[in-house]
Design a protein around this motif. Structure first.
Motif, PDB file in Angstrom:
ATOM      1  N   ARG A 128     -36.002 -15.310 -25.170  1.00  0.00           N
ATOM      2  CA  ARG A 128     -35.949 -14.065 -24.361  1.00  0.00           C
ATOM      3  C   ARG A 128     -34.837 -13.706 -23.741  1.00  0.00           C
ATOM      4  N   TYR A 129     -33.508 -14.263 -24.162  1.00  0.00           N
ATOM      5  CA  TYR A 129     -32.260 -13.175 -24.001  1.00  0.00           C
ATOM      6  C   TYR A 129     -31.698 -12.711 -24.560  1.00  0.00           C
ATOM      7  N   GLY A 130     -31.840 -13.495 -26.460  1.00  0.00           N
ATOM      8  CA  GLY A 130     -30.914 -13.263 -27.639  1.00  0.00           C
ATOM      9  C   GLY A 130     -30.794 -11.689 -27.580  1.00  0.00           C
ATOM     10  N   ARG A 131     -31.417 -11.035 -27.092  1.00  0.00           N
ATOM     11  CA  ARG A 131     -31.317  -9.401 -27.793  1.00  0.00           C
ATOM     12  C   ARG A 131     -30.428  -8.610 -26.305  1.00  0.00           C
ATOM     13  N   TYR A 132     -30.197  -9.299 -25.776  1.00  0.00           N
ATOM     14  CA  TYR A 132     -29.288  -9.201 -24.725  1.00  0.00           C
ATOM     15  C   TYR A 132     -28.089  -9.268 -24.565  1.00  0.00           C
ATOM     16  N   ALA A 133     -27.162 -10.526 -25.834  1.00  0.00           N
ATOM     17  CA  ALA A 133     -26.185 -10.390 -25.974  1.00  0.00           C
ATOM     18  C   ALA A 133     -24.852 -10.301 -25.785  1.00  0.00           C
ATOM     19  N   GLY A 134     -25.097  -8.707 -26.840  1.00  0.00           N
ATOM     20  CA  GLY A 134     -24.654  -7.642 -26.056  1.00  0.00           C
ATOM     21  C   GLY A 134     -24.244  -7.201 -25.148  1.00  0.00           C
ATOM     22  N   GLY A 135     -25.326  -7.626 -23.847  1.00  0.00           N
ATOM     23  CA  GLY A 135     -25.462  -6.585 -22.348  1.00  0.00           C
ATOM     24  C   GLY A 135     -25.904  -5.984 -22.778  1.00  0.00           C
ATOM     25  N   LEU A 136     -26.011  -5.557 -21.020  1.00  0.00           N
ATOM     26  CA  LEU A 136     -27.410  -4.462 -20.676  1.00  0.00           C
ATOM     27  C   LEU A 136     -26.401  -3.596 -20.298  1.00  0.00           C
ATOM     28  N   ALA A 137     -26.711  -2.316 -20.388  1.00  0.00           N
ATOM     29  CA  ALA A 137     -25.901  -1.427 -19.761  1.00  0.00           C
ATOM     30  C   ALA A 137     -25.944  -0.681 -18.387  1.00  0.00           C
ATOM     31  N   GLY A 138     -25.453  -0.667 -17.683  1.00  0.00           N
ATOM     32  CA  GLY A 138     -25.766  -0.839 -16.172  1.00  0.00           C
ATOM     33  C   GLY A 138     -26.821   0.151 -16.181  1.00  0.00           C
ATOM     34  N   GLY A 139     -27.732   0.388 -14.565  1.00  0.00           N
ATOM     35  CA  GLY A 139     -29.212   1.454 -14.924  1.00  0.00           C
ATOM     36  C   GLY A 139     -29.616   1.244 -14.307  1.00  0.00           C
ATOM     37  N   ALA A 140     -30.894   1.406 -13.625  1.00  0.00           N
ATOM     38  CA  ALA A 140     -31.993   0.875 -12.597  1.00  0.00           C
ATOM     39  C   ALA A 140     -32.730   0.019 -12.745  1.00  0.00           C
ATOM     40  N   GLY A 141     -32.501  -0.448 -13.995  1.00  0.00           N
ATOM     41  CA  GLY A 141     -32.928  -1.917 -13.920  1.00  0.00           C
ATOM     42  C   GLY A 141     -32.820  -3.265 -13.791  1.00  0.00           C
ATOM     43  N   ASN A 142     -30.864  -3.058 -14.209  1.00  0.00           N
ATOM     44  CA  ASN A 142     -29.908  -3.824 -14.453  1.00  0.00           C
ATOM     45  C   ASN A 142     -29.883  -4.679 -13.250  1.00  0.00           C
ATOM     46  N   PRO A 143     -30.425  -5.906 -12.993  1.00  0.00           N
ATOM     47  CA  PRO A 143     -29.874  -6.990 -11.962  1.00  0.00           C
ATOM     48  C   PRO A 143     -29.067  -6.826 -11.014  1.00  0.00           C
ATOM     49  N   LEU A 144     -27.826  -6.745 -11.797  1.00  0.00           N
ATOM     50  CA  LEU A 144     -26.690  -6.368 -10.523  1.00  0.00           C
ATOM     51  C   LEU A 144     -27.053  -5.071  -9.903  1.00  0.00           C
ATOM     52  N   GLY A 145     -27.883  -4.454 -10.173  1.00  0.00           N
ATOM     53  CA  GLY A 145     -27.164  -3.187  -8.822  1.00  0.00           C
ATOM     54  C   GLY A 145     -26.949  -2.199  -9.452  1.00  0.00           C
ATOM     55  N   PRO A 146     -25.815  -0.908  -8.500  1.00  0.00           N
ATOM     56  CA  PRO A 146     -25.031  -0.086  -8.413  1.00  0.00           C
ATOM     57  C   PRO A 146     -23.586  -0.545  -8.417  1.00  0.00           C
ATOM     58  N   ARG A 147     -23.503  -2.089  -8.020  1.00  0.00           N
ATOM     59  CA  ARG A 147     -22.271  -2.051  -7.812  1.00  0.00           C
ATOM     60  C   ARG A 147     -21.884  -3.195  -7.832  1.00  0.00           C
ATOM     61  N   ALA A 148     -20.701  -3.946  -8.797  1.00  0.00           N
ATOM     62  CA  ALA A 148     -20.035  -5.658  -7.900  1.00  0.00           C
ATOM     63  C   ALA A 148     -18.546  -5.513  -8.401  1.00  0.00           C
ATOM     64  N   LEU A 149     -18.452  -7.086  -7.377  1.00  0.00           N
ATOM     65  CA  LEU A 149     -17.066  -7.327  -7.037  1.00  0.00           C
ATOM     66  C   LEU A 149     -16.884  -8.312  -7.764  1.00  0.00           C
ATOM     67  N   TYR A 150     -15.872  -8.351  -8.608  1.00  0.00           N
ATOM     68  CA  TYR A 150     -15.415  -9.488  -9.189  1.00  0.00           C
ATOM     69  C   TYR A 150     -15.089 -10.451  -9.111  1.00  0.00           C
ATOM     70  N   LEU A 151     -14.554 -11.557  -8.458  1.00  0.00           N
ATOM     71  CA  LEU A 151     -13.520 -12.660  -7.906  1.00  0.00           C
ATOM     72  C   LEU A 151     -13.249 -13.598  -9.273  1.00  0.00           C
ATOM     73  N   TYR A 152     -11.675 -13.113  -9.055  1.00  0.00           N
ATOM     74  CA  TYR A 152     -10.689 -14.218  -9.983  1.00  0.00           C
ATOM     75  C   TYR A 152     -10.032 -15.150  -8.786  1.00  0.00           C
ATOM     76  N   ARG A 153     -10.108 -16.171  -9.773  1.00  0.00           N
ATOM     77  CA  ARG A 153      -8.859 -17.041  -9.505  1.00  0.00           C
ATOM     78  C   ARG A 153      -7.556 -17.384  -9.855  1.00  0.00           C
ATOM     79  N   ASP A 154      -6.424 -17.370  -9.584  1.00  0.00           N
ATOM     80  CA  ASP A 154      -5.653 -17.759 -10.438  1.00  0.00           C
ATOM     81  C   ASP A 154      -5.444 -16.773 -11.660  1.00  0.00           C
TER      82      ASP A 154
END
Length: 229
Positions: A146-172
């Motif tokens: 199911r997911y092996g073909r996306y191992a290299g990632g899925l480029a941003g776009g209308a079908g990307n599950p993250l949508g149009p923006r993302a904020l990445y949280l880091y600690r230390d």
């Protein structure tokens, strides 16, 4: 190849960095989005289709969203400084703390199991427009076909599950693998659906993205915390 959103709904639970589920109006005015303490209550305008993006951001069908999860300015008592984002998974809200006991409140979708949810303070160390999505190694090991073909990632776009923006949280200085991002499933806002990340309506994550710079503090509550009035 974009993921089919219905197939995502039918899939197994995703872990943190997967950030997806277990499975003709005007855009918001610039005046409305430039005031951190005020939100215009014209929801047909706020949640209209967004122009000027490289991919479509369709209008939200307001009949799919419970009214209490639409963006609004509220009273909010908290010890956190203005500019802090407070995420309350239990109440299904994220608050951008403003001055004078006020905040902008956004409806959110949260992790479907308590163990999926990050807790505590973090920093927005990175922001991305139309972010790339990559399944976790655990997801690929669990369902390689199911997911092996996306191992290299899925480029941003209308079908990307993250949508149009993302904020990445880091600690230390380290990535928590926890994000605030958009969604291709607006009807899931207000529910426990993801595998840990916080999803917002696409128009809401775009609004929050504009308001918070890199370096902003984010606090994800366990229980208790600030009070909306």
């Amino acid at each position: 190849m974009p993921l089919d959103r219905r197939s995502l709904l039918l899939g197994s639970p995703f872990l943190l960095s997967g950030c997806v589920t277990s499975p003709a109006t005007q855009r918001p005015s610039q005046a409305a989005i430039s005031r951190p303490d005020m939100v215009e209550a014209d929801y047909a305008s706020i949640y209209a289709a967004v122009d000027g993006e490289p991919f479509p951001v369709p209008a939200i069908d307001l009949q799919e969203i419970e009214p209490e999860f639409l963006r609004r300015a509220v009273g909010y008592r908290t010890a956190e400084r203005p500019g802090t984002v407070v995420v309350d998974p239990g109440e299904r809200y994220a608050y951008l703390v403003g001055e004078g006991g006020r905040a902008i409140r956004y409806g959110i979708g949260v992790g479907k199991e308590e163990g999926f949810n990050f807790r505590g303070a973090a920093t927005i160390a990175r922001k991305a427009q139309w972010p790339r999505w990559t399944p976790t190694p655990d997801m690929i090991r669990r369902e390689p076909q199911r997911y092996g073909r996306y191992a290299g990632g899925l480029a941003g776009g209308a079908g990307n599950p993250l949508g149009p923006r993302a904020l990445y949280l880091y600690r230390d200085g380290r990535d928590t693998l926890y994000r605030l991002h958009g969604t291709v499933e607006p009807w899931t806002i207000g529910t426990m659906v993801s595998s840990g990340c916080i999803r917002l309506l696409n128009q809401d994550i775009m609004d929050l993205y504009r308001r918070v710079p890199v370096g902003s503090r984010v606090v994800v509550l366990g229980s208790g915390g600030g009070t909306a009035v």
